[in-house]
Scaffold this motif. Structure first.
Motif, PDB file in Angstrom:
ATOM      1  N   ARG A  13      48.310  53.766  67.178  1.00 46.05           N
ATOM      2  CA  ARG A  13      47.968  55.190  66.386  1.00 46.05           C
ATOM      3  C   ARG A  13      46.670  55.589  66.616  1.00 46.05           C
ATOM      4  O   ARG A  13      45.717  55.264  67.069  1.00 46.05           O
ATOM      5  CB  ARG A  13      47.789  54.729  64.835  1.00 46.05           C
ATOM      6  CG  ARG A  13      49.026  54.337  64.342  1.00 46.05           C
ATOM      7  CD  ARG A  13      49.163  53.218  63.205  1.00 46.05           C
ATOM      8  NE  ARG A  13      48.049  52.533  63.593  1.00 46.05           N
ATOM      9  CZ  ARG A  13      47.319  51.503  63.065  1.00 46.05           C
ATOM     10  NH1 ARG A  13      48.150  51.033  61.143  1.00 46.05           N
ATOM     11  NH2 ARG A  13      46.842  50.336  62.972  1.00 46.05           N
ATOM     12  N   ASN A  43      52.119  56.261  68.044  1.00 44.92           N
ATOM     13  CA  ASN A  43      53.290  56.342  67.060  1.00 44.92           C
ATOM     14  C   ASN A  43      53.090  56.871  66.231  1.00 44.92           C
ATOM     15  O   ASN A  43      53.834  57.641  65.160  1.00 44.92           O
ATOM     16  CB  ASN A  43      53.438  55.055  66.188  1.00 44.92           C
ATOM     17  CG  ASN A  43      53.208  54.295  64.868  1.00 44.92           C
ATOM     18  OD1 ASN A  43      53.435  54.237  64.330  1.00 44.92           O
ATOM     19  ND2 ASN A  43      55.320  54.439  65.201  1.00 44.92           N
ATOM     20  N   ARG A  44      51.922  57.668  66.349  1.00 47.98           N
ATOM     21  CA  ARG A  44      51.102  57.933  65.153  1.00 47.98           C
ATOM     22  C   ARG A  44      49.374  58.610  65.664  1.00 47.98           C
ATOM     23  O   ARG A  44      49.149  58.089  66.232  1.00 47.98           O
ATOM     24  CB  ARG A  44      50.627  57.401  63.581  1.00 47.98           C
ATOM     25  CG  ARG A  44      50.621  58.661  62.319  1.00 47.98           C
ATOM     26  CD  ARG A  44      50.286  57.236  61.217  1.00 47.98           C
ATOM     27  NE  ARG A  44      50.606  58.923  60.017  1.00 47.98           N
ATOM     28  CZ  ARG A  44      50.831  59.449  59.455  1.00 47.98           C
ATOM     29  NH1 ARG A  44      52.036  60.020  60.091  1.00 47.98           N
ATOM     30  NH2 ARG A  44      50.188  60.455  58.749  1.00 47.98           N
ATOM     31  N   THR A  87      56.736  61.823  67.315  1.00 47.88           N
ATOM     32  CA  THR A  87      55.870  61.296  66.858  1.00 47.88           C
ATOM     33  C   THR A  87      55.537  61.812  65.517  1.00 47.88           C
ATOM     34  O   THR A  87      55.820  63.300  65.547  1.00 47.88           O
ATOM     35  CB  THR A  87      54.145  61.165  67.929  1.00 47.88           C
ATOM     36  OG1 THR A  87      54.952  60.832  69.384  1.00 47.88           O
ATOM     37  CG2 THR A  87      53.019  60.743  67.065  1.00 47.88           C
ATOM     38  N   SER A  88      55.038  61.014  64.300  1.00 42.76           N
ATOM     39  CA  SER A  88      54.484  61.847  63.040  1.00 42.76           C
ATOM     40  C   SER A  88      52.830  62.217  63.601  1.00 42.76           C
ATOM     41  O   SER A  88      52.797  62.073  63.659  1.00 42.76           O
ATOM     42  CB  SER A  88      54.698  61.208  62.100  1.00 42.76           C
ATOM     43  OG  SER A  88      53.406  60.569  61.532  1.00 42.76           O
ATOM     44  N   GLU A 139      49.725  64.744  62.515  1.00 48.57           N
ATOM     45  CA  GLU A 139      49.086  64.871  61.330  1.00 48.57           C
ATOM     46  C   GLU A 139      47.823  65.863  61.381  1.00 48.57           C
ATOM     47  O   GLU A 139      46.707  64.932  62.152  1.00 48.57           O
ATOM     48  CB  GLU A 139      48.676  63.942  60.211  1.00 48.57           C
ATOM     49  CG  GLU A 139      48.262  64.213  59.133  1.00 48.57           C
ATOM     50  CD  GLU A 139      47.882  63.111  57.500  1.00 48.57           C
ATOM     51  OE1 GLU A 139      46.994  63.499  56.883  1.00 48.57           O
ATOM     52  OE2 GLU A 139      48.707  62.306  57.445  1.00 48.57           O
TER      53      GLU A 139
END
Ligand SMILES: NC(=O)c1ccc[n+]([C@@H]2O[C@H](COP(=O)([O-])OP(=O)(O)OC[C@H]3O[C@@H](n4cnc5c(N)ncnc54)[C@H](OP(=O)(O)O)[C@@H]3O)[C@@H](O)[C@H]2O)c1
Length: 286
Positions: free
Chosen positions: A127, A150-151, A175-176, A178
Motif C-alpha cells: 500500500r 495493492n492500494r 489498484t484501488s 483513494e
C-alpha cells in the motif's frame, strides 16, 4: 572542455525554477564522453511564457527539451504528438523534435520504476501513499499501478488535483486508488495503512520552500520513504525517516534513469550511464 560551434545541436530544460537542476551537468558530461557536438542548457520559463518558449524550441531548431516543475502537464496542448504512454500518464517530461514536429514522451515513470527495482522495492501487494498530484506524481502513480501496487492513496494540497489523478488511474490498472487532502494523509488512520510513502511534491527543494504536515513521531521503522526531491540530496523528510529507522531513498537514481532514457530519445544513442552516474554521485553525495 565543452566546445560550442555554429553546428552544435541544442537540447535543454524548461522549468520554473531550474537552478536546482543537475540535468545540464549530467547530459553535458554524456555528450563530452561520446564526443558529440551537443549542448544542454537550462531555461527559466515563467508559466505565462510557456507557449512562447515552446514556439522557440521549434523556431530555433532545438533537438528537444526536458520539461520540469510546473510545466509537465501544461505543455501537452502545445505539442504536435504525444506518445501513448505520456498520454495515459497525462504528463510529458521529454520533448523530441522530429522533422519539425514536437513529440512528447514520459521517461519519469520508467526512471522511477528502474530506481525502485534497483533499491529492491517491489510494490506488488503493498500500500503506497503518494504526496502530491503534479506531473511527477502522475508518472509515479502510473508505475505503481502498473506494477501491482495493492492500494494507493494520493494526497495533495489541492484536493481536486488528487481526485482527478485518481480518476485517470482507473484506466491504468486494477489498484484501488483513494484521493486525499495533504492534511488527511497525516491523520492517524492513513499512515499505519501505508508501506511506501513517496514525496512527489516540490516541498524540500532548496529553491521552493514549504513544509509537509508530517512529524517524525508519525513514522514507523517499517515505512519505506522515497523522496523525489534530490537537491538537497538528504531532505528534511529523508532525515526524519532515517531518525526513525525507516528505509530512506533519494530521487538521485530516478534523475539518472529518466535522463538516460531522454538522452536516447534525443540522440538515438545509448546513454553513457556510468559517466552520468559519476557526475550525479559527485554532485549529490549520499
Ligand atoms: N528525481 C527525479 O528524477 C525527479 C523527476 C521528476 C520530478 N522530480 C521532483 O518532483 C517535484 C515535483 O515536480 P513536478 O514536475 O511534479 O511539479 P508540479 O507538476 O509543479 O507539481 C508540484 C506538486 O507539489 C505540490 N506543492 C508545491 N508546493 C507545495 C507546498 N508548499 N505545500 C504542499 N504541496 C506543494 C503541488 O501541489 P498543488 O497541486 O496543490 O499545487 C503539486 O502536487 C520537484 O521537486 C521535482 O524536482 C524529481
Amino acid at each position: 572542455m565543452l566546445s560550442v560551434s555554429s553546428r552544435t545541436a541544442v537540447v535543454g530544460l524548461l522549468g520554473y525554477p531550474v537552478v536546482h537542476s543537475f540535468s545540464p551537468y549530467m547530459h553535458n558530461a554524456a555528450f563530452r564522453a561520446l564526443g558529440m557536438d551537443w549542448v544542454y542548457l537550462a531555461f527559466n520559463v515563467e508559466p505565462r511564457l510557456l507557449p512562447a518558449a515552446v514556439s522557440g524550441i521549434r523556431a530555433l531548431g532545438f533537438r528537444g527539451v526536458n520539461v520540469t516543475i510546473p510545466h509537465k502537464q501544461a505543455i501537452l496542448p502545445f505539442l504536435d504528438e504525444i506518445d501513448p504512454l505520456a498520454k495515459l500518464i497525462g504528463a510529458v517530461n521529454t520533448v523530441v523534435v522530429k522533422e519539425g514536429k514536437l513529440v512528447g514522451y514520459n521517461t519519469d515513470a520508467s526512471g522511477f520504476w528502474r530506481s525502485l527495482k534497483e533499491e529492491g522495492v517491489d510494490p506488488r501487494g503493498k500500500r503506497a501513499l503518494i504526496l502530491g498530484a503534479g506531473g511527477a506524481a502522475r508518472a509515479v502513480a502510473y508505475a505503481l499501478v502498473k506494477h501491482g501496487c495493492n492500494r494507493l492513496y494520493i494526497a495533495n494540497r489541492t484536493y481536486d488535483r488528487a481526485r482527478e489523478l485518481a480518476e485517470t488511474l482507473k484506466k491504468a490498472g486494477e489498484t484501488s486508488v483513494e484521493p486525499l487532502s495533504l492534511e488527511e494523509a497525516f491523520l492517524a488512520s492513513i499512515l499505519p495503512e501505508a508501506d511506501l510513502i513517496i514525496n512527489t511534491t516540490s516541498v524540500g527543494m532548496e529553491t521552493v520552500g514549504g513544509e509537509l504536515p508530517i512529524t517524525a513521531d508519525k513514522l514507523e521503522a517499517r515505512h519505506i520513504i522515497y523522496d523525489l526531491v534530490y537537491n538537497p540530496p538528504y531532505t528534511k523528510l529523508l532525515k526524519m525517516a532515517s531518525s526513525k529507522g525507516c528505509r530512506a531513498i533519494s530521487g538521485r537514481s530516478m534523475l539518472l534513469y529518466q535522463g538516460a532514457e531522454a538522452f536516447t530519445l534525443w540522440t538515438g544513442r545509448e546513454a553513457p550511464l556510468e559517466v552520468m552516474k559519476q557526475v550525479v554521485e559527485e554532485l549529490l553525495p549520499s
